[in-house]
Structures are given as structure tokens and as C-alpha cells.
Design a protein around this motif. Sequence first.
Motif, PDB file in Angstrom:
ATOM      1  N   HIS A  27       3.596   8.949  -1.039  1.00  0.00           N
ATOM      2  CA  HIS A  27       4.897   8.384  -0.666  1.00  0.00           C
ATOM      3  C   HIS A  27       4.778   6.883  -0.414  1.00  0.00           C
ATOM      4  O   HIS A  27       5.640   6.100  -0.825  1.00  0.00           O
ATOM      5  CB  HIS A  27       5.423   9.086   0.585  1.00  0.00           C
ATOM      6  CG  HIS A  27       6.851   8.796   0.886  1.00  0.00           C
ATOM      7  ND1 HIS A  27       7.628   9.590   1.695  1.00  0.00           N
ATOM      8  CD2 HIS A  27       7.664   7.784   0.477  1.00  0.00           C
ATOM      9  CE1 HIS A  27       8.841   9.076   1.775  1.00  0.00           C
ATOM     10  NE2 HIS A  27       8.888   7.987   1.045  1.00  0.00           N
ATOM     11  N   LEU A  28       3.682   6.468   0.218  1.00  0.00           N
ATOM     12  CA  LEU A  28       3.470   5.046   0.493  1.00  0.00           C
ATOM     13  C   LEU A  28       3.346   4.256  -0.811  1.00  0.00           C
ATOM     14  O   LEU A  28       3.904   3.158  -0.949  1.00  0.00           O
ATOM     15  CB  LEU A  28       2.210   4.863   1.342  1.00  0.00           C
ATOM     16  CG  LEU A  28       1.831   3.417   1.692  1.00  0.00           C
ATOM     17  CD1 LEU A  28       2.935   2.763   2.513  1.00  0.00           C
ATOM     18  CD2 LEU A  28       0.510   3.378   2.443  1.00  0.00           C
ATOM     19  N   GLY A  29       2.620   4.810  -1.778  1.00  0.00           N
ATOM     20  CA  GLY A  29       2.467   4.140  -3.061  1.00  0.00           C
ATOM     21  C   GLY A  29       3.794   3.994  -3.790  1.00  0.00           C
ATOM     22  O   GLY A  29       4.101   2.931  -4.336  1.00  0.00           O
ATOM     23  N   LEU A  30       4.606   5.055  -3.777  1.00  0.00           N
ATOM     24  CA  LEU A  30       5.921   4.984  -4.419  1.00  0.00           C
ATOM     25  C   LEU A  30       6.840   3.997  -3.701  1.00  0.00           C
ATOM     26  O   LEU A  30       7.586   3.246  -4.332  1.00  0.00           O
ATOM     27  CB  LEU A  30       6.562   6.376  -4.441  1.00  0.00           C
ATOM     28  CG  LEU A  30       5.876   7.416  -5.336  1.00  0.00           C
ATOM     29  CD1 LEU A  30       6.515   8.784  -5.141  1.00  0.00           C
ATOM     30  CD2 LEU A  30       5.947   7.002  -6.798  1.00  0.00           C
ATOM     31  N   SER A  31       6.746   3.998  -2.365  1.00  0.00           N
ATOM     32  CA  SER A  31       7.564   3.069  -1.587  1.00  0.00           C
ATOM     33  C   SER A  31       7.181   1.620  -1.887  1.00  0.00           C
ATOM     34  O   SER A  31       8.040   0.742  -1.990  1.00  0.00           O
ATOM     35  CB  SER A  31       7.405   3.347  -0.089  1.00  0.00           C
ATOM     36  OG  SER A  31       7.860   4.644   0.242  1.00  0.00           O
ATOM     37  N   ALA A  32       5.881   1.371  -2.009  1.00  0.00           N
ATOM     38  CA  ALA A  32       5.420   0.018  -2.312  1.00  0.00           C
ATOM     39  C   ALA A  32       5.903  -0.422  -3.690  1.00  0.00           C
ATOM     40  O   ALA A  32       6.258  -1.594  -3.893  1.00  0.00           O
ATOM     41  CB  ALA A  32       3.895  -0.046  -2.231  1.00  0.00           C
ATOM     42  N   LEU A  33       5.924   0.504  -4.655  1.00  0.00           N
ATOM     43  CA  LEU A  33       6.413   0.182  -5.994  1.00  0.00           C
ATOM     44  C   LEU A  33       7.894  -0.186  -5.965  1.00  0.00           C
ATOM     45  O   LEU A  33       8.319  -1.182  -6.570  1.00  0.00           O
ATOM     46  CB  LEU A  33       6.180   1.368  -6.932  1.00  0.00           C
ATOM     47  CG  LEU A  33       6.712   1.210  -8.369  1.00  0.00           C
ATOM     48  CD1 LEU A  33       6.037   0.020  -9.053  1.00  0.00           C
ATOM     49  CD2 LEU A  33       6.472   2.496  -9.162  1.00  0.00           C
ATOM     50  N   ALA A  35       9.533  -1.269  -3.387  1.00  0.00           N
ATOM     51  CA  ALA A  35       9.648  -2.538  -2.647  1.00  0.00           C
ATOM     52  C   ALA A  35       9.309  -3.723  -3.545  1.00  0.00           C
ATOM     53  O   ALA A  35       9.941  -4.783  -3.461  1.00  0.00           O
ATOM     54  CB  ALA A  35       8.732  -2.514  -1.427  1.00  0.00           C
ATOM     55  N   ALA A  36       8.309  -3.547  -4.419  1.00  0.00           N
ATOM     56  CA  ALA A  36       7.936  -4.628  -5.339  1.00  0.00           C
ATOM     57  C   ALA A  36       9.077  -4.924  -6.315  1.00  0.00           C
ATOM     58  O   ALA A  36       9.375  -6.096  -6.604  1.00  0.00           O
ATOM     59  CB  ALA A  36       6.672  -4.253  -6.096  1.00  0.00           C
ATOM     60  N   LEU A  37       9.732  -3.883  -6.812  1.00  0.00           N
ATOM     61  CA  LEU A  37      10.869  -4.088  -7.712  1.00  0.00           C
ATOM     62  C   LEU A  37      12.027  -4.766  -6.981  1.00  0.00           C
ATOM     63  O   LEU A  37      12.689  -5.650  -7.530  1.00  0.00           O
ATOM     64  CB  LEU A  37      11.315  -2.743  -8.288  1.00  0.00           C
ATOM     65  CG  LEU A  37      10.307  -2.045  -9.219  1.00  0.00           C
ATOM     66  CD1 LEU A  37      10.815  -0.660  -9.620  1.00  0.00           C
ATOM     67  CD2 LEU A  37      10.046  -2.893 -10.454  1.00  0.00           C
ATOM     68  N   ALA A  38      12.258  -4.347  -5.730  1.00  0.00           N
ATOM     69  CA  ALA A  38      13.304  -4.987  -4.940  1.00  0.00           C
ATOM     70  C   ALA A  38      12.960  -6.455  -4.682  1.00  0.00           C
ATOM     71  O   ALA A  38      13.827  -7.327  -4.720  1.00  0.00           O
ATOM     72  CB  ALA A  38      13.484  -4.247  -3.615  1.00  0.00           C
ATOM     73  N   GLY A  39      11.676  -6.721  -4.434  1.00  0.00           N
ATOM     74  CA  GLY A  39      11.243  -8.099  -4.205  1.00  0.00           C
ATOM     75  C   GLY A  39      11.451  -8.975  -5.432  1.00  0.00           C
ATOM     76  O   GLY A  39      11.794 -10.158  -5.311  1.00  0.00           O
ATOM     77  N   VAL A  65      12.106  -4.438   4.208  1.00  0.00           N
ATOM     78  CA  VAL A  65      11.147  -3.643   3.448  1.00  0.00           C
ATOM     79  C   VAL A  65      10.035  -3.074   4.327  1.00  0.00           C
ATOM     80  O   VAL A  65       9.622  -1.921   4.147  1.00  0.00           O
ATOM     81  CB  VAL A  65      10.546  -4.503   2.307  1.00  0.00           C
ATOM     82  CG1 VAL A  65       9.356  -3.807   1.680  1.00  0.00           C
ATOM     83  CG2 VAL A  65      11.616  -4.758   1.255  1.00  0.00           C
ATOM     84  N   THR A  66       9.571  -3.847   5.284  1.00  0.00           N
ATOM     85  CA  THR A  66       8.480  -3.364   6.121  1.00  0.00           C
ATOM     86  C   THR A  66       8.878  -2.105   6.869  1.00  0.00           C
ATOM     87  O   THR A  66       8.139  -1.112   6.887  1.00  0.00           O
ATOM     88  CB  THR A  66       8.049  -4.459   7.125  1.00  0.00           C
ATOM     89  OG1 THR A  66       7.609  -5.602   6.404  1.00  0.00           O
ATOM     90  CG2 THR A  66       6.920  -3.955   8.005  1.00  0.00           C
TER      91      THR A  66
END
Length: 266
Positions: A27-33, A35-39, A65-66
Motif C-alpha cells: 500500500h505504501l508503494g502504491l501511495s508513493a506512486l 503521490a509522485a504523479l500528483a507531484g 501528501v505526507t
Amino acid sequence: MQESSVTIDHHTVRFDWRSRLKAASIHLGLSALVAALAGLLVFAVWYPFPYREISGGRELFLLVVTVDVIMGPLITFAVFNRAKPRKELRRDLAVVALLQLSALAYGLWTVHLARPVHMVFEYDRFRVVHQVEIPEELLARAPAGIPISPVLGPTLLTLRPFKDNNENAEYTMAALQGLPLSARPDLWQSYEAGAPQVLQAAKPVSQLKSRFPERAAEIDGALQRAGRSAAQASYLPLVARKSEGWTVLLDAGTAEVIGYLALDSF
């Protein structure tokens, strides 16, 4: 027999912890992905340099995002349990994902509303105008061809001259009460139309270096990156959302914006 039961329970609990950690990590990995697209959207379109600094875009995005990236995996860790029926487990994870995406969407919408839409020459300075600063009752008074909220990020504008002394007095009084002149769409005009006034108000970069000799190397570096000499450049102060002022570097012949400095030149 009792010892065997304890051993079995111990292994079962340990296995459950491993499953929870694995699910939370995924879940953390998907969330980071996500977040990167949102960034990419935020920093490439809504808050490109220097607006991520001038308008506080970095802080707004990181706050949103955090919290979202951390809370989602933590909730997954809490609710994930292989002992649950598969249908119930899928429902729980779907609810977690829905809540997380809703929170992210709301956060991004907040960042979107606070985004810079124009950098406006305000007679003797530049000012960044943000979406939330423009009164709703004035939205329809924007000139044709100038969008209130450009899709591809902030644009450069200037302000037209006042029509008469009455308009000057009225709008100046409104500015003293908190409505900046640059946030009035009825005063906007294209940057090209006001370029002569920009050049007239701009000051030689040599003066900037004289005022801030300790920043001379930084100023020279910005000019070098822009491919200009000090004699070919001028500057104007920039009003930022934060307390720190900025400086806009301009081509002394065309009024083209060639760089920015985190330097209060008022």
C-alpha cells in the motif's frame, strides 16, 4: 499438548504480523506512486519554478501528501487480517482506498484553489495573483482572451492605465482595504501591451549589485544562466505570498523575464 497449542498460536500471530507488514508495504508503494504523479501535476503545471517557492506550493503539497501517504498504509496495517473472510477483507481494503483517494482529491483541490494564476506587473512591481484572491463578482470582467485560470500554469500580465481619477481613487482605496490591484480582472491587459511601462519602471541590475554586494556572485550567476550581461538586464521587485520578497530579472531591451532571485529588492 498445551505447549504445542501455544507454539501454534505464536506462529499464527507472527505470520499475521508478516502479512500485515507486507500489505502495508504494498500500500505504501502504491501511495508513493500516486503521490509522485500528483507531484508532477502540481510542480510541473500548477506551481512551476519559482512559484513553488514564492506561493508556498511545496509546503502545501507536502502537507497534503505526507498525511495521505502515511495514514493509508497505517490503516491497512490495522485492518488487514487473512483470517477474515475474503469478501470482508476486500471490502475493508476498498473502504481504506476510497477514503485515502477522497482525502487526496480534497487536498489537491485545496492546492489547486490556492495556486498562482498570473504574475502581474503592478505599475512599479510584480505581484503573483492566486486563484483565491480574485473576487467572484469580478470574474466576468476579465478581458477577452485572458483566462482567469490558465490551464498550463501562470502567465504574465500587466495592468492598464486608470480610465480617470475617480477610478484611480476607487481602486486604490479598495487596494488599501485588501484587494490588490493585480487581482482585479477588469484592469488586466496582455504583457506585450504594458511592456513599455515595465521597461520604464525597471532599474538597472548594476544598482541591484551595488545595493547587495554580498549577493553579487548570485546575481552574476543568474545573468550567466540567462545569457545576459549586467548591462543587458534590469530588475523589478516581486511581491510574494510569503514574507520574503523576490526579484524579477528582465531583458533591458524587451522586458522579457529572464530570471528570478530570492532577494527582497524593495
